[in-house]
Design an enzyme around this catalytic site. Structure first.
Site, PDB file in Angstrom:
ATOM      1  N   ARG A  57      33.826 -72.361   1.687  1.00 47.24           N
ATOM      2  CA  ARG A  57      33.588 -73.722   1.167  1.00 47.24           C
ATOM      3  C   ARG A  57      34.233 -73.986  -0.196  1.00 47.24           C
ATOM      4  O   ARG A  57      34.768 -75.073  -0.416  1.00 47.24           O
ATOM      5  CB  ARG A  57      32.091 -74.040   1.131  1.00 47.24           C
ATOM      6  CG  ARG A  57      31.438 -74.029   2.524  1.00 47.24           C
ATOM      7  CD  ARG A  57      29.990 -74.511   2.491  1.00 47.24           C
ATOM      8  NE  ARG A  57      29.909 -75.953   2.346  1.00 47.24           N
ATOM      9  CZ  ARG A  57      29.609 -76.588   1.234  1.00 47.24           C
ATOM     10  NH1 ARG A  57      29.322 -75.927   0.143  1.00 47.24           N
ATOM     11  NH2 ARG A  57      29.567 -77.898   1.214  1.00 47.24           N
TER      12      ARG A  57
ATOM     13  N   CYS B 173      44.100 -61.399   0.447  1.00 43.42           N
ATOM     14  CA  CYS B 173      45.442 -61.577  -0.086  1.00 43.42           C
ATOM     15  C   CYS B 173      45.880 -63.032   0.039  1.00 43.42           C
ATOM     16  O   CYS B 173      46.749 -63.400   0.830  1.00 43.42           O
ATOM     17  CB  CYS B 173      46.405 -60.611   0.588  1.00 43.42           C
ATOM     18  SG  CYS B 173      46.003 -58.924   0.108  1.00 43.42           S
ATOM     19  N   GLU B 174      45.169 -63.835  -0.686  1.00 46.97           N
ATOM     20  CA  GLU B 174      45.414 -65.264  -0.876  1.00 46.97           C
ATOM     21  C   GLU B 174      44.738 -65.532  -2.216  1.00 46.97           C
ATOM     22  O   GLU B 174      43.948 -64.717  -2.677  1.00 46.97           O
ATOM     23  CB  GLU B 174      44.655 -66.125   0.143  1.00 46.97           C
ATOM     24  CG  GLU B 174      44.903 -65.815   1.571  1.00 46.97           C
ATOM     25  CD  GLU B 174      45.898 -66.742   2.223  1.00 46.97           C
ATOM     26  OE1 GLU B 174      46.294 -67.730   1.584  1.00 46.97           O
ATOM     27  OE2 GLU B 174      46.266 -66.451   3.366  1.00 46.97           O
TER      28      GLU B 174
ATOM     29  N   TYR C 213      26.813 -73.968   6.530  1.00 48.54           N
ATOM     30  CA  TYR C 213      28.276 -73.947   6.647  1.00 48.54           C
ATOM     31  C   TYR C 213      28.903 -72.772   5.897  1.00 48.54           C
ATOM     32  O   TYR C 213      30.020 -72.886   5.407  1.00 48.54           O
ATOM     33  CB  TYR C 213      28.882 -75.272   6.160  1.00 48.54           C
ATOM     34  CG  TYR C 213      28.227 -76.474   6.782  1.00 48.54           C
ATOM     35  CD1 TYR C 213      28.378 -76.733   8.143  1.00 48.54           C
ATOM     36  CD2 TYR C 213      27.420 -77.326   6.041  1.00 48.54           C
ATOM     37  CE1 TYR C 213      27.758 -77.810   8.736  1.00 48.54           C
ATOM     38  CE2 TYR C 213      26.786 -78.413   6.632  1.00 48.54           C
ATOM     39  CZ  TYR C 213      26.960 -78.641   7.977  1.00 48.54           C
ATOM     40  OH  TYR C 213      26.341 -79.714   8.563  1.00 48.54           O
TER      41      TYR C 213
HETATM   42  C1  LIG Z   1      27.273 -82.112  10.824  1.00 46.90           C
HETATM   43  C2  LIG Z   1      26.455 -83.193  11.378  1.00 46.90           C
HETATM   44  C3  LIG Z   1      25.193 -83.483  10.818  1.00 46.90           C
HETATM   45  C4  LIG Z   1      24.622 -82.750   9.639  1.00 46.90           C
HETATM   46  O1  LIG Z   1      25.204 -83.069   8.407  1.00 46.90           O
HETATM   47  P1  LIG Z   1      24.609 -82.456   7.060  1.00 46.90           P
HETATM   48  O2  LIG Z   1      25.443 -83.007   5.989  1.00 46.90           O
HETATM   49  O3  LIG Z   1      24.694 -80.971   7.162  1.00 46.90           O
HETATM   50  O4  LIG Z   1      23.183 -82.868   6.969  1.00 46.90           O
HETATM   51  C5  LIG Z   1      24.462 -84.475  11.435  1.00 46.90           C
HETATM   52  N1  LIG Z   1      24.930 -85.171  12.490  1.00 46.90           N
HETATM   53  C6  LIG Z   1      26.131 -84.916  13.046  1.00 46.90           C
HETATM   54  C7  LIG Z   1      26.586 -85.699  14.225  1.00 46.90           C
HETATM   55  C8  LIG Z   1      26.931 -83.934  12.501  1.00 46.90           C
HETATM   56  O5  LIG Z   1      28.137 -83.694  13.042  1.00 46.90           O
END
Ligand SMILES: *Cc1c(COP(=O)(O)O)cnc(C)c1O
Length: 416
Positions: A307, A337-338, A365
């Site tokens: 992230r 290696c980046e 994530y």
């Molecule tokens: C990823 C996603 C979410 C969740 O989003 P957050 O920012 O993690 O709360 C909800 N609805 C859909 C359709 C998504 O693709």
């Protein structure tokens, strides 16, 4: 993680350094008490009695986390047929699973129909094909209200040129398809992207969705998606969920009385539920001083936590081994290696080689976006529940790296 008697502790007094000794490093740790706190907070914020919380599981799909979240009373939001299968395996009923794919084939959607989950369609082409094939299967439609919400371009999904959702300007076309095929719409949906800071923007999106909803008979739910921001910095801004809850509940009640029936008010939080529950623990291998910078190089990289590099996301970094030392300024980097920089100019309690540091907000994530780049193993995952720790995913081994490689004998003779 809190400092108690000069040591960091997870809930129930669990020692993070003990977890590293027991399970190795780097390590993902999820504290379920924080998921529970967030779930309750969301439920308390919305007094609407038909509130439904669908956990957007792409944030973190470890099956034990899914089961824990089910035990709290949540349902599931999924974006692939594989997530649907994981949800079913975790014990969710098909009726508790929403399937919200984007740009998938009708064949995959047909599989979702077969298992009986709720289906959310976000483009006219598939809607038309779906209507001809499954006219009796009630569905939800994802609307794009064209509002610019979301922390940055990469995570914003509601703007005019977004690939997500059916434009509000195409509602007449939706109606035409429904008329021609006999499809039944039972839900309307929007999800405008992650990191909503401005409640007014969210509410104006909701207003647009409710306006569309007035035009459709027989709805049983309206799904407002997610995008709730959680604090990533210690002084961080987050969505004022309580204010949003109060105002949207009031507006929704008003809508339902005009509409003539009390609908389910649905949300799909991912980050909000699990982000803060997660910590990513890594060991500092090297302290390297250049002319201008002190680098702390760790036994991990963008292969485990991408992230910061992918989204410029800020993850707070703490020195778990030395909670209260004097702070110095570090640039924390990985071993890939980046150029995999986790954080620049971070004030961290003075680090010695061998110290364990933790990245906060590592629940959403993070593991899910990990990879085997540089042929390195993905880390283990541990769940902390009621003061106990549980291994919920093993660290990978060389077998995992080789598992799907097919070794053909073509060159064996030459290289022997
Ligand atoms: C990823 C996603 C979410 C969740 O989003 P957050 O920012 O993690 O709360 C909800 N609805 C859909 C359709 C998504 O693709």
């Amino acid at each position: 993680m809190e400092i108690v008697n000069n040591q960091y502790q997870l809930s129930g007094g669990v020692d993070p350094l003990g977890l590293v000794e027991k399970y190795g490093c780097p390590l993902y740790v999820y504290d379920t008490s924080i998921i529970e706190r967030q779930y309750k907070r969301l439920n308390n914020a919305f007094s609407w009695k038909k509130l439904k919380v669908n956990y957007a599981c792409k944030a973190l799909t470890n099956i034990n986390i899914l089961k824990f979240i089910k035990s709290l009373g949540a349902r599931l939001d999924t974006v692939s047929i594989q997530e649907v299968k994981l949800g079913l395996k975790a014990g969710f009923e098909p009726s508790e699973i929403m399937y919200t794919p984007n740009c998938v084939s009708l064949e995959e959607i047909a599989q979702a129909v077969k298992v009986g989950v709720m289906v959310n369609i976000d483009n006219l082409s598939i809607l038309e094909q779906f209507g001809q094939e499954f006219p009796d299967y009630p569905i939800c439609v994802r609307i794009n209200p064209h509002i610019m919400a979301g922390g940055n371009n990469k995570i914003s999904t509601g703007h005019i040129d977004s690939k997500f959702g059916i434009s509000i300007y195409q509602i007449p076309h939706v109606k035409r398809i429904i008329q021609a095929t006999g499809l039944k719409l039972n839900g309307l949906h929007m999800h405008t992207g992650s990191d909503i800071l401005d409640i007014e923007v969210f509410l104006s999106g909701a207003e647009i969705l409710l306006n569309v909803a007035q035009d459709f008979e027989g709805l049983t739910y309206i799904d407002f998606g997610s995008g709730f921001k959680v604090p990533y910095k210690s002084d961080g801004i987050s969505t004022d969920i309580e204010e949003l809850g109060e105002r949207l509940t009031e507006r929704f009640a008003e809508f339902c009385s005009v509409y003539g029936s009390d609908l389910d008010l649905v949300f799909e939080p991912g980050k909000f539920l699990v982000s803060e529950s997660g910590y990513f623990l890594a060991k500092v291998n090297v302290i390297k001083q250049t002319t201008s910078t002190v680098f702390a190089g760790i036994d991990s990289g963008l292969n485990h936590l991408i992230r910061p590099m992918f989204y410029d996301a800020y993850h707070d970094i703490i020195n778990v081994s030395r909670p209260t030392g004097k702070t110095r300024i570090y640039t924390v980097v990985g071993y890939i290696c980046e150029t995999d920089t986790f954080g620049i100019n971070r004030k961290i309690s003075e680090i010695s080689e061998g110290d364990i540091i933790a990245f906060k907000n590592a629940g959403a994530y993070c593991y899910m976006m990990s990879s085997n780049y540089n042929s390195r193993y993905r880390p283990a995952e541990v769940m902390v529940y009621n003061g106990q720790d549980y291994l919920i995913r093993k660290r990978e081994t060389m077998d995992d790296i080789l598992k799907n490689q097919v070794e053909i004998p073509l060159f064996d003779e030459v290289i022997a």
